[in-house]
Design a protein around this motif. Structure first.
Motif, PDB file in Angstrom:
ATOM      1  N   TRP A  52       0.758  -1.064  -0.087  1.00 40.27           N
ATOM      2  CA  TRP A  52      -0.084  -0.045  -0.050  1.00 40.27           C
ATOM      3  C   TRP A  52       0.839   1.338   0.059  1.00 40.27           C
ATOM      4  O   TRP A  52       0.486   2.359  -0.482  1.00 40.27           O
ATOM      5  CB  TRP A  52      -1.289   0.055   1.099  1.00 40.27           C
ATOM      6  CG  TRP A  52      -2.061  -1.130   0.790  1.00 40.27           C
ATOM      7  CD1 TRP A  52      -2.253  -2.359   1.380  1.00 40.27           C
ATOM      8  CD2 TRP A  52      -3.164  -0.950  -0.647  1.00 40.27           C
ATOM      9  NE1 TRP A  52      -3.102  -3.123   0.532  1.00 40.27           N
ATOM     10  CE2 TRP A  52      -3.668  -2.349  -0.499  1.00 40.27           C
ATOM     11  CE3 TRP A  52      -3.123   0.093  -1.368  1.00 40.27           C
ATOM     12  CZ2 TRP A  52      -4.558  -2.506  -1.365  1.00 40.27           C
ATOM     13  CZ3 TRP A  52      -4.193  -0.211  -2.166  1.00 40.27           C
ATOM     14  CH2 TRP A  52      -5.091  -1.417  -2.156  1.00 40.27           C
ATOM     15  N   VAL A  55       1.376   1.801  -3.710  1.00 40.94           N
ATOM     16  CA  VAL A  55      -0.003   2.148  -4.331  1.00 40.94           C
ATOM     17  C   VAL A  55       0.006   3.877  -4.070  1.00 40.94           C
ATOM     18  O   VAL A  55      -0.440   4.606  -4.877  1.00 40.94           O
ATOM     19  CB  VAL A  55      -0.966   1.477  -3.766  1.00 40.94           C
ATOM     20  CG1 VAL A  55      -2.374   1.894  -4.398  1.00 40.94           C
ATOM     21  CG2 VAL A  55      -1.207  -0.014  -4.194  1.00 40.94           C
ATOM     22  N   GLN A  58      -3.469   8.053  -2.560  1.00 38.92           N
ATOM     23  CA  GLN A  58      -4.893   8.724  -3.115  1.00 38.92           C
ATOM     24  C   GLN A  58      -5.932   7.745  -3.131  1.00 38.92           C
ATOM     25  O   GLN A  58      -5.719   6.665  -3.115  1.00 38.92           O
ATOM     26  CB  GLN A  58      -4.308   8.908  -4.627  1.00 38.92           C
ATOM     27  CG  GLN A  58      -3.281   9.932  -4.842  1.00 38.92           C
ATOM     28  CD  GLN A  58      -3.643  11.261  -4.301  1.00 38.92           C
ATOM     29  OE1 GLN A  58      -4.521  11.721  -4.545  1.00 38.92           O
ATOM     30  NE2 GLN A  58      -2.675  11.874  -3.783  1.00 38.92           N
ATOM     31  N   PRO A  59      -7.031   8.216  -2.746  1.00 42.27           N
ATOM     32  CA  PRO A  59      -8.262   7.622  -2.770  1.00 42.27           C
ATOM     33  C   PRO A  59      -8.351   6.592  -3.708  1.00 42.27           C
ATOM     34  O   PRO A  59      -8.213   7.030  -4.858  1.00 42.27           O
ATOM     35  CB  PRO A  59      -9.352   8.657  -2.562  1.00 42.27           C
ATOM     36  CG  PRO A  59      -8.771   9.764  -2.012  1.00 42.27           C
ATOM     37  CD  PRO A  59      -7.398   9.928  -2.833  1.00 42.27           C
ATOM     38  N   GLN A  60      -8.837   5.486  -3.616  1.00 40.20           N
ATOM     39  CA  GLN A  60      -8.950   4.419  -4.548  1.00 40.20           C
ATOM     40  C   GLN A  60     -10.519   3.819  -4.710  1.00 40.20           C
ATOM     41  O   GLN A  60     -11.182   4.159  -3.711  1.00 40.20           O
ATOM     42  CB  GLN A  60      -8.056   3.199  -4.535  1.00 40.20           C
ATOM     43  CG  GLN A  60      -6.738   3.712  -4.270  1.00 40.20           C
ATOM     44  CD  GLN A  60      -5.813   4.161  -5.559  1.00 40.20           C
ATOM     45  OE1 GLN A  60      -6.065   3.385  -6.496  1.00 40.20           O
ATOM     46  NE2 GLN A  60      -5.022   4.869  -5.217  1.00 40.20           N
ATOM     47  N   LYS A  61     -10.582   3.107  -5.697  1.00 41.32           N
ATOM     48  CA  LYS A  61     -11.760   2.390  -5.790  1.00 41.32           C
ATOM     49  C   LYS A  61     -11.322   0.908  -6.000  1.00 41.32           C
ATOM     50  O   LYS A  61     -10.560   0.734  -6.939  1.00 41.32           O
ATOM     51  CB  LYS A  61     -12.754   2.573  -6.974  1.00 41.32           C
ATOM     52  CG  LYS A  61     -13.447   3.771  -6.863  1.00 41.32           C
ATOM     53  CD  LYS A  61     -14.384   4.046  -8.201  1.00 41.32           C
ATOM     54  CE  LYS A  61     -15.330   5.135  -8.087  1.00 41.32           C
ATOM     55  NZ  LYS A  61     -16.197   5.365  -9.111  1.00 41.32           N
ATOM     56  N   ILE A  62     -11.613   0.123  -4.801  1.00 41.58           N
ATOM     57  CA  ILE A  62     -11.064  -1.236  -4.800  1.00 41.58           C
ATOM     58  C   ILE A  62     -11.957  -2.266  -4.964  1.00 41.58           C
ATOM     59  O   ILE A  62     -13.054  -2.320  -4.038  1.00 41.58           O
ATOM     60  CB  ILE A  62      -9.945  -1.377  -3.759  1.00 41.58           C
ATOM     61  CG1 ILE A  62      -8.777  -0.288  -3.674  1.00 41.58           C
ATOM     62  CG2 ILE A  62      -9.470  -3.061  -3.262  1.00 41.58           C
ATOM     63  CD1 ILE A  62      -8.141  -0.256  -2.235  1.00 41.58           C
ATOM     64  N   TYR A  76      -5.476   0.205   3.499  1.00 44.12           N
ATOM     65  CA  TYR A  76      -6.163   1.020   2.235  1.00 44.12           C
ATOM     66  C   TYR A  76      -6.008   2.458   2.724  1.00 44.12           C
ATOM     67  O   TYR A  76      -6.149   3.087   3.837  1.00 44.12           O
ATOM     68  CB  TYR A  76      -7.478   0.842   1.998  1.00 44.12           C
ATOM     69  CG  TYR A  76      -7.842  -0.829   1.625  1.00 44.12           C
ATOM     70  CD1 TYR A  76      -6.855  -1.349   0.969  1.00 44.12           C
ATOM     71  CD2 TYR A  76      -9.106  -1.303   1.808  1.00 44.12           C
ATOM     72  CE1 TYR A  76      -7.086  -2.611   0.474  1.00 44.12           C
ATOM     73  CE2 TYR A  76      -9.255  -2.462   1.022  1.00 44.12           C
ATOM     74  CZ  TYR A  76      -8.405  -3.193   0.445  1.00 44.12           C
ATOM     75  OH  TYR A  76      -8.599  -4.501   0.142  1.00 44.12           O
ATOM     76  N   THR A  80     -10.807   5.393   0.725  1.00 43.00           N
ATOM     77  CA  THR A  80     -10.946   4.375  -0.437  1.00 43.00           C
ATOM     78  C   THR A  80     -12.193   3.900  -0.492  1.00 43.00           C
ATOM     79  O   THR A  80     -12.989   3.672   0.649  1.00 43.00           O
ATOM     80  CB  THR A  80      -9.896   3.275   0.090  1.00 43.00           C
ATOM     81  OG1 THR A  80      -8.659   3.945   0.021  1.00 43.00           O
ATOM     82  CG2 THR A  80     -10.163   2.126  -1.035  1.00 43.00           C
TER      83      THR A  80
END
Length: 95
Positions: A52, A55, A58-62, A76, A80
């Motif tokens: 992580w 990665v 930054q906010p993510q869509k997981i 995360y 997220t």
């Protein structure tokens, strides 16, 4: 036919094997984290941190497939959006 993980795209799902796997994870869900505690502490925890960090924050869509008890969640990035699935309802409940 394409091959992925030893299975061909035309193979049928083995319903009996799927049910056995689901039952196995449902059965161990209440103490799964305890069973994995030593490996989590000495190996997976650090691995999760490194993944992580790579990665980024930054906010993510997981989409996490096979989420188990949700051990990745604390790593995360903040904000997220998580969609998680698992074969075991009991594991997913713990997540």
């Amino acid at each position: 036919m394409s091959r992925m993980g030893g299975a061909t795209s035309k193979q049928a799902i083995d319903a009996k094997a799927t049910a056995e796997t689901k039952a196995r994870y449902d059965r161990v869900a209440p103490f799964y984290d305890l069973m994995e505690a030593v490996m989590e502490w000495f190996a997976f925890r650090r691995w999760r941190e490194l993944v992580w960090q790579a990665v980024g924050s930054q906010p993510q869509k997981i989409l996490e497939v096979g989420v188990g008890t949700g051990k990745n969640f604390p790593y995360y990035p903040k904000s997220t959006q998580i969609t998680a699935i698992d074969i075991s309802d009991r594991m997913l409940t713990r997540a």
